[in-house]
Scaffold this motif. Structure first.
Motif, PDB file in Angstrom:
ATOM      1  N   MET A 141     -13.297  -4.095 -34.409  1.00 40.93           N
ATOM      2  CA  MET A 141     -12.847  -4.723 -33.967  1.00 40.93           C
ATOM      3  C   MET A 141     -14.218  -5.074 -33.234  1.00 40.93           C
ATOM      4  SD  MET A 141     -10.306  -5.284 -31.653  1.00 40.93           S
ATOM      5  CE  MET A 141      -9.037  -4.354 -32.694  1.00 40.93           C
ATOM      6  N   LYS A 142     -14.293  -6.573 -32.347  1.00 39.99           N
ATOM      7  CA  LYS A 142     -16.130  -6.701 -31.598  1.00 39.99           C
ATOM      8  C   LYS A 142     -14.972  -7.499 -30.178  1.00 39.99           C
ATOM      9  CE  LYS A 142     -17.993  -6.997 -36.576  1.00 39.99           C
ATOM     10  NZ  LYS A 142     -19.135  -7.538 -36.876  1.00 39.99           N
ATOM     11  N   SER A 143     -16.104  -8.259 -30.315  1.00 40.04           N
ATOM     12  CA  SER A 143     -16.268  -8.663 -28.811  1.00 40.04           C
ATOM     13  C   SER A 143     -17.114  -9.926 -27.882  1.00 40.04           C
ATOM     14  CB  SER A 143     -16.502  -7.797 -27.569  1.00 40.04           C
ATOM     15  OG  SER A 143     -17.481  -6.982 -27.024  1.00 40.04           O
ATOM     16  N   VAL A 144     -17.361 -10.270 -27.531  1.00 35.67           N
ATOM     17  CA  VAL A 144     -18.992 -11.027 -26.550  1.00 35.67           C
ATOM     18  C   VAL A 144     -18.719 -11.523 -25.827  1.00 35.67           C
ATOM     19  CG1 VAL A 144     -17.917 -13.286 -27.787  1.00 35.67           C
ATOM     20  CG2 VAL A 144     -20.714 -12.864 -27.909  1.00 35.67           C
ATOM     21  N   LYS A 145     -19.883 -11.876 -25.005  1.00 33.90           N
ATOM     22  CA  LYS A 145     -19.744 -12.123 -23.639  1.00 33.90           C
ATOM     23  C   LYS A 145     -19.157 -13.872 -23.510  1.00 33.90           C
ATOM     24  CE  LYS A 145     -20.472  -9.075 -20.796  1.00 33.90           C
ATOM     25  NZ  LYS A 145     -20.272  -9.000 -19.701  1.00 33.90           N
ATOM     26  N   THR A 146     -18.694 -14.388 -22.867  1.00 38.06           N
ATOM     27  CA  THR A 146     -18.295 -15.884 -22.511  1.00 38.06           C
ATOM     28  C   THR A 146     -19.179 -16.299 -22.283  1.00 38.06           C
ATOM     29  OG1 THR A 146     -16.672 -15.439 -20.907  1.00 38.06           O
ATOM     30  CG2 THR A 146     -16.016 -14.825 -23.656  1.00 38.06           C
ATOM     31  N   ASN A 147     -20.072 -15.912 -21.425  1.00 36.03           N
ATOM     32  CA  ASN A 147     -20.304 -16.609 -20.252  1.00 36.03           C
ATOM     33  C   ASN A 147     -21.864 -16.908 -19.876  1.00 36.03           C
ATOM     34  OD1 ASN A 147     -20.886 -13.941 -19.365  1.00 36.03           O
ATOM     35  ND2 ASN A 147     -20.872 -14.172 -16.852  1.00 36.03           N
ATOM     36  N   GLU A 148     -22.378 -16.323 -20.887  1.00 36.32           N
ATOM     37  CA  GLU A 148     -24.061 -16.247 -21.674  1.00 36.32           C
ATOM     38  C   GLU A 148     -24.258 -15.927 -23.180  1.00 36.32           C
ATOM     39  OE1 GLU A 148     -24.840 -12.189 -20.643  1.00 36.32           O
ATOM     40  OE2 GLU A 148     -24.547 -12.985 -18.846  1.00 36.32           O
ATOM     41  N   ALA A 149     -25.261 -16.696 -23.515  1.00 33.55           N
ATOM     42  CA  ALA A 149     -25.503 -16.364 -24.671  1.00 33.55           C
ATOM     43  C   ALA A 149     -25.809 -14.903 -24.734  1.00 33.55           C
ATOM     44  CB  ALA A 149     -26.616 -17.077 -25.546  1.00 33.55           C
ATOM     45  N   SER A 150     -25.001 -14.102 -26.069  1.00 32.14           N
ATOM     46  CA  SER A 150     -25.607 -12.330 -26.097  1.00 32.14           C
ATOM     47  C   SER A 150     -25.572 -11.885 -27.822  1.00 32.14           C
ATOM     48  CB  SER A 150     -23.972 -11.684 -25.168  1.00 32.14           C
ATOM     49  OG  SER A 150     -23.215 -12.249 -25.409  1.00 32.14           O
ATOM     50  N   PRO A 151     -25.320 -10.391 -27.968  1.00 31.85           N
ATOM     51  CA  PRO A 151     -25.408 -10.518 -28.825  1.00 31.85           C
ATOM     52  C   PRO A 151     -23.609  -9.601 -29.395  1.00 31.85           C
ATOM     53  CG  PRO A 151     -26.650  -9.175 -27.964  1.00 31.85           C
ATOM     54  CD  PRO A 151     -25.598 -10.448 -27.128  1.00 31.85           C
ATOM     55  N   VAL A 152     -23.340  -9.924 -30.227  1.00 29.20           N
ATOM     56  CA  VAL A 152     -21.850  -8.865 -30.916  1.00 29.20           C
ATOM     57  C   VAL A 152     -21.394  -8.007 -30.508  1.00 29.20           C
ATOM     58  CG1 VAL A 152     -19.897  -9.340 -32.239  1.00 29.20           C
ATOM     59  CG2 VAL A 152     -21.294 -11.514 -31.789  1.00 29.20           C
ATOM     60  N   THR A 153     -20.961  -7.635 -30.162  1.00 26.36           N
ATOM     61  CA  THR A 153     -20.802  -5.882 -30.239  1.00 26.36           C
ATOM     62  C   THR A 153     -19.827  -5.507 -31.088  1.00 26.36           C
ATOM     63  OG1 THR A 153     -21.360  -6.031 -27.881  1.00 26.36           O
ATOM     64  CG2 THR A 153     -20.226  -3.848 -28.664  1.00 26.36           C
ATOM     65  N   THR A 154     -20.335  -4.245 -31.692  1.00 25.35           N
ATOM     66  CA  THR A 154     -18.705  -4.047 -32.007  1.00 25.35           C
ATOM     67  C   THR A 154     -18.456  -2.761 -31.563  1.00 25.35           C
ATOM     68  OG1 THR A 154     -20.289  -4.812 -34.612  1.00 25.35           O
ATOM     69  CG2 THR A 154     -18.581  -2.484 -34.650  1.00 25.35           C
ATOM     70  N   MET A 155     -16.718  -2.860 -31.619  1.00 28.67           N
ATOM     71  CA  MET A 155     -15.733  -1.771 -30.643  1.00 28.67           C
ATOM     72  C   MET A 155     -16.239  -0.499 -31.694  1.00 28.67           C
ATOM     73  SD  MET A 155     -15.872  -3.533 -28.366  1.00 28.67           S
ATOM     74  CE  MET A 155     -15.576  -2.222 -26.912  1.00 28.67           C
ATOM     75  N   PHE A 156     -15.564  -0.903 -33.054  1.00 28.32           N
ATOM     76  CA  PHE A 156     -15.285  -0.153 -34.180  1.00 28.32           C
ATOM     77  C   PHE A 156     -14.803  -0.022 -35.170  1.00 28.32           C
ATOM     78  CE2 PHE A 156     -10.747  -1.194 -32.358  1.00 28.32           C
ATOM     79  CZ  PHE A 156     -10.445  -0.908 -33.492  1.00 28.32           C
ATOM     80  N   THR A 157     -15.164   0.380 -36.023  1.00 33.20           N
ATOM     81  CA  THR A 157     -15.458   0.146 -37.871  1.00 33.20           C
ATOM     82  C   THR A 157     -14.055   1.186 -37.883  1.00 33.20           C
ATOM     83  OG1 THR A 157     -16.892  -0.222 -37.441  1.00 33.20           O
ATOM     84  CG2 THR A 157     -15.770  -0.194 -39.824  1.00 33.20           C
TER      85      THR A 157
END
Length: 258
Positions: A141-157
């Protein structure tokens, strides 16, 4: 995630047909498209349903008035969320892309290719400007900020292939279901722990092709089941919706329409 009262309407996609039902099984309308759609989202302000066709199309809530958004693309849209405040649509595309689309059809890549592998169902957290998605290829499960340039975060594997998902924003929990096994889990973002709610095998065996939250319930649709499951957030089955109305043993996708 919708926080409202009452029962939702259920939009079911089977092959090229999309049909809107009340939760009691009565049909509101149906329409046959020129192609199939695996992703759907309701744009409340425009009273339109957006569909992951190629190119993206939309129709009025009661059917008809088809409109095209953007041009043809490579891949298949597997997830879709709408930011009505900014008039943006976020898409998970099989060609290893997570993108946002403006109202004029312009696409912008949200995450580097190396961080995306077969993204599936996604969901927006508008309060924190975060887009979450289930990543089939990486089983994450991953996430990324929508309003700025940001790295992808892995929530869990996970050891399971993550498919359907939705976010309980106030509780900071991600509910998700797995491919093939059909088990359902909840990930607590505050403790970074996963808890299994529905075991794999038995009556829930099969690919979960959609999970949505509505009014403190989990709604699930499976490839091999001729119904939609409504479950409490502890995983217990509350009732089977559309039982005997939609066919089993067919590929089905679902959207919640308030």
């Amino acid at each position: 995630m919708a926080i409202t009262t009452g029962e939702p309407r259920l939009l079911i996609a089977i092959a090229n047909d999309i049909t809107l039902y009340r939760s009691n099984g009565s049909m509101l309308w149906t329409e046959t498209l020129s192609q199939s759609s695996r992703a759907m989202a309701y744009y409340y302000r425009k009273n339109r349903i957006y569909l992951g066709t190629n190119p993206v199309t939309s129709i009025q809530l009661d059917g008809g008035d088809n409109q095209t958004h953007g041009t043809n693309y490579s891949g298949t849209i597997l997830g879709m969320s709408i930011d009505e405040c900014r008039d943006l649509i976020y898409l998970s595309v099989s060609g290893d892309r997570v993108v946002k689309m403006t109202s004029d059809g312009t696409w912008t890549i949200m995450a580097p290719d190396l961080e995306v592998s077969k993204p599936r169902q996604n969901q927006l957290n508008l309060e924190d400007n975060v887009l979450y998605w289930a990543d089939e290829g990486f089983k994450t499960m991953k996430s990324v900020k929508t309003n700025e340039a940001s790295p992808v975060t892995t929530m869990f594997t996970s050891t399971s292939t993550v498919w359907g998902m939705d976010v309980d924003i106030p509780a900071q929990r991600i509910y998700w279901c797995a491919k093939s096994t059909g088990d359902v889990w909840v990930f607590d973002m505050s403790t970074s722990t996963n808890t299994q709610l529905v075991p794999n095998g038995g009556p829930v065996s099969g690919s979960c092709s959609g999970l949505r939250l509505y009014n403190d319930y989990i709604y699930l649709i499976y490839y091999r089941h001729g119904y939609v499951e409504k479950r409490s957030k502890d995983g217990l089955l509350v009732e089977k919706l559309l039982d005997g109305v939609i066919p089993g043993a067919k590929t089905k996708y679902m959207a919640i329409i308030e």
